[in-house]
Write an enzyme that holds these catalytic residues in place. Sequence first.
Site, mmCIF file in Angstrom:
data_model
loop_
_atom_site.group_PDB
_atom_site.id
_atom_site.type_symbol
_atom_site.label_atom_id
_atom_site.label_comp_id
_atom_site.label_asym_id
_atom_site.label_seq_id
_atom_site.Cartn_x
_atom_site.Cartn_y
_atom_site.Cartn_z
ATOM 1 N N HIS A 154 1.038 -1.454 0.211
ATOM 2 C CA HIS A 154 -0.541 -0.046 -0.031
ATOM 3 C C HIS A 154 0.588 1.232 0.225
ATOM 4 O O HIS A 154 2.380 0.946 -0.069
ATOM 5 C CB HIS A 154 -1.034 0.128 0.938
ATOM 6 C CG HIS A 154 -2.246 -0.969 1.820
ATOM 7 N ND1 HIS A 154 -2.522 -2.353 1.188
ATOM 8 C CD2 HIS A 154 -3.404 -1.097 0.713
ATOM 9 C CE1 HIS A 154 -3.329 -2.403 0.731
ATOM 10 N NE2 HIS A 154 -4.379 -1.626 1.250
ATOM 11 N N LYS A 158 -0.562 4.626 4.617
ATOM 12 C CA LYS A 158 -1.392 3.897 4.935
ATOM 13 C C LYS A 158 -1.133 3.621 7.063
ATOM 14 O O LYS A 158 0.322 3.385 7.236
ATOM 15 C CB LYS A 158 -1.739 2.247 4.741
ATOM 16 C CG LYS A 158 -2.579 1.785 5.247
ATOM 17 C CD LYS A 158 -3.031 0.324 4.032
ATOM 18 C CE LYS A 158 -3.651 -0.320 4.857
ATOM 19 N NZ LYS A 158 -5.881 0.172 5.120
#
Length: 267
Positions: A154, A158
């Site tokens: 990600h 995040k």
Amino acid sequence: MAEIRVMVSGVGGRMGRTVMGAVMEAGDMELVGGVDPAYRRATLSELMTGAPEIEVAETVVEALAATGPDVMVDFTRPGVVMGNIRAALQERVACVVGTTGFSEEELNEVAGLCDEHGTPAVIAPNFSIGANLMMKFAEEAAALMDYAAIIEAHHENKLDAPSGTALTTAERMREARGEDFEHQQTEHFGLEGVRGGEHGGASVHSIRMSGVVANQTVLLGGPGETLKIEHITTGRECFMPGVLLAIREVRRLDGLVVGLEALLMNT
Ligand code: NAP
């Protein structure tokens, strides 16, 4: 048919802005408000061209009172999402929640609140169609192959790890299999944590770096063969068909529904 009045919590964030645009484009929805303490006193039109001249609220309580929505969509962060859900359900406003990082206790609490207030909610760790298919295929393969690993990547901002999708995939694979995967124990580590996390014998690795939106690879191993199921996200718009589906369907549901699959299978 009356338009669905939608309020977006976390409207200044990456997902919040994408949801705002998708709601504005949907013919059967009206964007009636947004919440984001980081953007209070700004207007939605300052966050996105073409959005209404509505002031961004500082709290969900404030936005609920000012806008009277049918549905609250929440893409905020772990640590604030529970307060937002409690406030919305208290006012009998249905919730569509994409924020990740829920504990089992928190999910149980939301289910209880939905029942107590007679108001439904959808919490989905991943609203993309492809990611939901990936989980379904991984679940099917889990019963037939003995080794499993999940590698998710990600963007660098995040906050939680592993991703909600990775954890849900691991849980579903373990449940479908009915027993733990084979997991070879390492005797000597040259680097701490190098084998990643583990759930039900499946190793889980989380990568965080710029240039990535959200990717996941599920690897399954058997004697002499490897199966690789890969989902690559190239833009946040991949989540929007699922979010819009949930907004349209949530008020027809009974209580809390976790995951998008139940809604996808009914379309
Ligand atoms: P983000 O850009 O950081 O956006 C979150 C926004 O929420 C920020 O603007 C944040 O402000 C704001 N916020 C903080 N507290 C708030 C409150 N009490 N009420 C309303 N808004 C508040 O993060 P993102 O990339 O959009 O992701 C948001 C969440 O969605 C994460 O949990 C992510 O894992 C999840 N996600 C889920 C899916 C899915 O398909 N389910 C897909 C992508 C992302 P501050 O910056 O000031 O804190």
